[in-house]
Design a protein around this motif. Structure first.
Motif, PDB file in Angstrom:
ATOM      1  N   MET A   1       0.841  -1.197   0.000  1.00  0.00           N
ATOM      2  CA  MET A   1       0.000   0.000   0.000  1.00  0.00           C
ATOM      3  C   MET A   1       0.880   1.252   0.000  1.00  0.00           C
ATOM      4  SD  MET A   1      -2.831   1.315   2.793  1.00  0.00           S
ATOM      5  CE  MET A   1      -1.600   1.840   3.992  1.00  0.00           C
ATOM      6  N   THR A   2       0.617   2.129  -0.927  1.00  0.00           N
ATOM      7  CA  THR A   2       1.291   3.420  -0.974  1.00  0.00           C
ATOM      8  C   THR A   2       0.616   4.383   0.002  1.00  0.00           C
ATOM      9  OG1 THR A   2       1.950   3.127  -3.277  1.00  0.00           O
ATOM     10  CG2 THR A   2       1.790   5.385  -2.476  1.00  0.00           C
ATOM     11  N   ASN A   3       1.399   5.261   0.590  1.00  0.00           N
ATOM     12  CA  ASN A   3       0.862   6.341   1.409  1.00  0.00           C
ATOM     13  C   ASN A   3       1.148   7.677   0.720  1.00  0.00           C
ATOM     14  OD1 ASN A   3      -0.253   5.362   4.089  1.00  0.00           O
ATOM     15  ND2 ASN A   3       1.686   4.239   4.003  1.00  0.00           N
ATOM     16  N   PHE A   4       0.099   8.317   0.247  1.00  0.00           N
ATOM     17  CA  PHE A   4       0.221   9.622  -0.390  1.00  0.00           C
ATOM     18  C   PHE A   4       0.122  10.716   0.671  1.00  0.00           C
ATOM     19  CE2 PHE A   4      -1.458   6.923  -3.785  1.00  0.00           C
ATOM     20  CZ  PHE A   4      -0.683   7.302  -4.877  1.00  0.00           C
ATOM     21  N   VAL A   5       1.096  11.600   0.703  1.00  0.00           N
ATOM     22  CA  VAL A   5       1.038  12.799   1.538  1.00  0.00           C
ATOM     23  C   VAL A   5       0.898  13.973   0.584  1.00  0.00           C
ATOM     24  CG1 VAL A   5       2.225  14.243   3.223  1.00  0.00           C
ATOM     25  CG2 VAL A   5       2.406  11.748   3.376  1.00  0.00           C
ATOM     26  N   LEU A   6      -0.234  14.657   0.657  1.00  0.00           N
ATOM     27  CA  LEU A   6      -0.611  15.680  -0.318  1.00  0.00           C
ATOM     28  C   LEU A   6      -0.470  17.066   0.303  1.00  0.00           C
ATOM     29  CD1 LEU A   6      -3.934  13.981  -1.523  1.00  0.00           C
ATOM     30  CD2 LEU A   6      -1.635  13.651  -2.462  1.00  0.00           C
ATOM     31  N   VAL A   7       0.312  17.915  -0.333  1.00  0.00           N
ATOM     32  CA  VAL A   7       0.567  19.258   0.201  1.00  0.00           C
ATOM     33  C   VAL A   7       0.263  20.290  -0.883  1.00  0.00           C
ATOM     34  CG1 VAL A   7       2.179  20.705   1.482  1.00  0.00           C
ATOM     35  CG2 VAL A   7       2.466  18.209   1.522  1.00  0.00           C
ATOM     36  N   ALA A   8      -0.748  21.105  -0.643  1.00  0.00           N
ATOM     37  CA  ALA A   8      -1.162  22.111  -1.630  1.00  0.00           C
ATOM     38  C   ALA A   8      -0.268  23.345  -1.563  1.00  0.00           C
ATOM     39  CB  ALA A   8      -2.618  22.495  -1.404  1.00  0.00           C
ATOM     40  N   GLY A   9      -0.418  24.193  -2.564  1.00  0.00           N
ATOM     41  CA  GLY A   9       0.427  25.372  -2.678  1.00  0.00           C
ATOM     42  C   GLY A   9      -0.011  26.535  -1.808  1.00  0.00           C
ATOM     43  N   ALA A  10       0.524  27.694  -2.117  1.00  0.00           N
ATOM     44  CA  ALA A  10       0.295  28.899  -1.328  1.00  0.00           C
ATOM     45  C   ALA A  10      -1.187  29.168  -1.129  1.00  0.00           C
ATOM     46  CB  ALA A  10       0.950  30.097  -2.010  1.00  0.00           C
ATOM     47  N   TRP A  11      -1.513  29.646   0.064  1.00  0.00           N
ATOM     48  CA  TRP A  11      -2.859  30.073   0.479  1.00  0.00           C
ATOM     49  C   TRP A  11      -3.827  28.932   0.785  1.00  0.00           C
ATOM     50  CZ3 TRP A  11      -1.744  31.947  -4.732  1.00  0.00           C
ATOM     51  CH2 TRP A  11      -0.962  33.108  -4.730  1.00  0.00           C
ATOM     52  N   GLY A  30      -3.252   4.600   1.379  1.00  0.00           N
ATOM     53  CA  GLY A  30      -3.386   5.593   2.434  1.00  0.00           C
ATOM     54  C   GLY A  30      -3.245   6.984   1.843  1.00  0.00           C
ATOM     55  N   VAL A  31      -4.084   7.910   2.266  1.00  0.00           N
ATOM     56  CA  VAL A  31      -4.055   9.266   1.720  1.00  0.00           C
ATOM     57  C   VAL A  31      -4.086  10.254   2.886  1.00  0.00           C
ATOM     58  CG1 VAL A  31      -5.045  10.861   0.054  1.00  0.00           C
ATOM     59  CG2 VAL A  31      -5.395   8.401  -0.245  1.00  0.00           C
ATOM     60  N   HIS A  32      -3.117  11.167   2.895  1.00  0.00           N
ATOM     61  CA  HIS A  32      -2.935  12.049   4.043  1.00  0.00           C
ATOM     62  C   HIS A  32      -2.741  13.490   3.572  1.00  0.00           C
ATOM     63  CE1 HIS A  32      -2.297   8.276   6.248  1.00  0.00           C
ATOM     64  NE2 HIS A  32      -1.539   7.932   5.230  1.00  0.00           N
ATOM     65  N   PRO A  33      -3.836  14.220   3.295  1.00  0.00           N
ATOM     66  CA  PRO A  33      -3.711  15.634   2.961  1.00  0.00           C
ATOM     67  C   PRO A  33      -3.219  16.410   4.179  1.00  0.00           C
ATOM     68  CG  PRO A  33      -5.909  14.780   2.457  1.00  0.00           C
ATOM     69  CD  PRO A  33      -5.236  13.776   3.322  1.00  0.00           C
ATOM     70  N   LEU A  34      -2.329  17.355   3.955  1.00  0.00           N
ATOM     71  CA  LEU A  34      -1.674  18.059   5.056  1.00  0.00           C
ATOM     72  C   LEU A  34      -1.824  19.566   4.892  1.00  0.00           C
ATOM     73  CD1 LEU A  34       0.243  18.013   7.540  1.00  0.00           C
ATOM     74  CD2 LEU A  34       2.149  17.992   5.909  1.00  0.00           C
ATOM     75  N   THR A  35      -2.223  20.236   5.957  1.00  0.00           N
ATOM     76  CA  THR A  35      -2.213  21.696   6.007  1.00  0.00           C
ATOM     77  C   THR A  35      -0.918  22.149   6.654  1.00  0.00           C
ATOM     78  OG1 THR A  35      -4.616  21.932   6.109  1.00  0.00           O
ATOM     79  CG2 THR A  35      -3.318  23.746   6.985  1.00  0.00           C
ATOM     80  N   LEU A  36      -0.202  23.039   5.993  1.00  0.00           N
ATOM     81  CA  LEU A  36       1.039  23.564   6.538  1.00  0.00           C
ATOM     82  C   LEU A  36       0.764  24.653   7.577  1.00  0.00           C
ATOM     83  CD1 LEU A  36       3.085  23.845   3.211  1.00  0.00           C
ATOM     84  CD2 LEU A  36       3.247  22.048   4.951  1.00  0.00           C
ATOM     85  N   SER A  37       1.721  24.849   8.469  1.00  0.00           N
ATOM     86  CA  SER A  37       1.589  25.842   9.539  1.00  0.00           C
ATOM     87  C   SER A  37       1.322  27.228   8.968  1.00  0.00           C
ATOM     88  CB  SER A  37       2.870  25.878  10.372  1.00  0.00           C
ATOM     89  OG  SER A  37       3.075  24.659  11.054  1.00  0.00           O
ATOM     90  N   GLY A  38       0.408  27.946   9.629  1.00  0.00           N
ATOM     91  CA  GLY A  38       0.088  29.312   9.261  1.00  0.00           C
ATOM     92  C   GLY A  38      -1.006  29.455   8.227  1.00  0.00           C
ATOM     93  N   GLU A  61       6.542  10.860  10.126  1.00  0.00           N
ATOM     94  CA  GLU A  61       7.056  10.146  11.295  1.00  0.00           C
ATOM     95  C   GLU A  61       5.960   9.882  12.320  1.00  0.00           C
ATOM     96  OE1 GLU A  61      10.287  12.630  12.541  1.00  0.00           O
ATOM     97  OE2 GLU A  61      11.690  11.741  11.063  1.00  0.00           O
ATOM     98  N   ARG A  62       5.085  10.850  12.526  1.00  0.00           N
ATOM     99  CA  ARG A  62       4.012  10.699  13.520  1.00  0.00           C
ATOM    100  C   ARG A  62       3.092   9.545  13.165  1.00  0.00           C
ATOM    101  NH1 ARG A  62      -1.237  12.250  14.141  1.00  0.00           N
ATOM    102  NH2 ARG A  62      -1.309  13.265  12.091  1.00  0.00           N
ATOM    103  N   LEU A  63       2.800   9.398  11.876  1.00  0.00           N
ATOM    104  CA  LEU A  63       1.902   8.340  11.430  1.00  0.00           C
ATOM    105  C   LEU A  63       2.628   7.035  11.117  1.00  0.00           C
ATOM    106  CD1 LEU A  63      -0.399  10.458   9.079  1.00  0.00           C
ATOM    107  CD2 LEU A  63      -0.888   9.694  11.408  1.00  0.00           C
ATOM    108  N   GLY A  64       3.946   7.044  11.210  1.00  0.00           N
ATOM    109  CA  GLY A  64       4.718   5.842  10.930  1.00  0.00           C
ATOM    110  C   GLY A  64       4.582   5.369   9.493  1.00  0.00           C
ATOM    111  N   LEU A  65       4.516   6.313   8.563  1.00  0.00           N
ATOM    112  CA  LEU A  65       4.260   5.964   7.163  1.00  0.00           C
ATOM    113  C   LEU A  65       5.504   5.417   6.475  1.00  0.00           C
ATOM    114  CD1 LEU A  65       2.189   9.100   6.081  1.00  0.00           C
ATOM    115  CD2 LEU A  65       1.349   6.925   7.001  1.00  0.00           C
ATOM    116  N   ARG A  66       5.275   4.449   5.588  1.00  0.00           N
ATOM    117  CA  ARG A  66       6.322   3.929   4.724  1.00  0.00           C
ATOM    118  C   ARG A  66       5.771   3.878   3.295  1.00  0.00           C
ATOM    119  NH1 ARG A  66      10.299   2.707   8.087  1.00  0.00           N
ATOM    120  NH2 ARG A  66      11.623   2.154   6.313  1.00  0.00           N
ATOM    121  N   ASP A  67       6.641   3.607   2.338  1.00  0.00           N
ATOM    122  CA  ASP A  67       6.240   3.612   0.926  1.00  0.00           C
ATOM    123  C   ASP A  67       5.494   4.916   0.616  1.00  0.00           C
ATOM    124  OD1 ASP A  67       6.103   2.660  -1.650  1.00  0.00           O
ATOM    125  OD2 ASP A  67       4.301   1.475  -1.321  1.00  0.00           O
ATOM    126  N   VAL A  68       6.139   6.022   0.937  1.00  0.00           N
ATOM    127  CA  VAL A  68       5.506   7.343   0.886  1.00  0.00           C
ATOM    128  C   VAL A  68       5.717   7.993  -0.474  1.00  0.00           C
ATOM    129  CG1 VAL A  68       5.539   9.681   1.843  1.00  0.00           C
ATOM    130  CG2 VAL A  68       5.764   7.694   3.365  1.00  0.00           C
TER     131      VAL A  68
END
Length: 232
Positions: A1-11, A30-38, A61-68
């Protein structure tokens, strides 16, 4: 299983990936959309460039993800590219979605181009934040009026320090297993720095006939490309 970490652009925040998440999860990943600080629901959290890098590394690291598979859109290609080398053997691939890419010692506004000067001016005029785009700025990017309204309504000011602080890379970015997705309505060819990385032998190029925000304009097609690249 792949773990996708999705990070959108500015704003933008994790909400920007809402239409991309279902087809990825339907593929059993596994799919993990992430909001960046601020940004978005994390407004008010102080953030510099390395804060955003640590946001991404810390989530893995917090989620212990591999195959990211780390996915960075637009501005977020800069922290994603740095985070990719820091998660070591947890990384399967990096996908840059019509994004900037980091260069050691350089920032988002390095280079002195007209658009970079405009970003610096906006930061100076808006209390240390880059003001979000307005609806006319999205014209010609393959977006419906409804999609444009969704982006504009959800956008929040972007912390300026994340744009002016330099990237830190321990090794050449071109050595990472990576795919660059070029959105053709935002320019027919990748920038010179991306073209150089693509020529190095480790990176692949994919193209989408849409604008700079494909998670809104072509979410199903974007998800399909991500699934294809994860399978390589």
């Amino acid at each position: 299983m792949t773990n996708f970490v999705l990070v959108a652009g500015a704003w933008l925040g994790s909400w920007a990936w809402e239409d991309v998440v279902p087809p990825l999860r339907a593929g059993g990943h596994g799919v993990h959309p992430l909001t960046l600080s601020g940004l978005a629901e994390k407004q008010g959290v102080p953030a510099g460039q390395q804060t955003h890098v640590q946001d991404i590394v810390g989530e893995v690291e917090r989620l212990g993800l591999r195959d990211v598979v780390l996915v960075g859109h637009s501005y977020s290609g800069i922290p994603v590219g740095q985070a990719a080398e820091r998660i070591g053997n947890r990384l399967a691939r990096v996908v840059f979605v019509d994004s900037n890419v980091p260069a050691d010692g350089s920032s988002f506004v390095s280079g002195g181009l007209d658009w970079q000067a405009a970003v610096e001016a906006s930061i100076a005029e808006n209390g240390g934040f880059w003001a979000p785009l307005t609806a006319p700025d999205f014209e010609g990017q393959g977006l419906s009026a409804e999609q444009i309204a969704r982006i504009v309504d959800g956008s929040t000011p972007h912390p300026g320090a994340t744009l002016t602080e330099p990237a830190v890379l321990a090794r050449p970015l071109g050595e990472l297993p990576a795919t660059y997705i070029k959105c053709l309505l935002d320019g027919a060819k990748p920038s010179d720095d991306v073209a150089s990385l693509l020529a190095g032998g480790y990176w692949r190029l994919a193209e989408m006939d849409t604008g700079h925000w494909p998670m809104f304009s072509r979410p199903t097609e974007l998800a399909r490309i991500l699934l294809d690249e994860a399978a390589r």
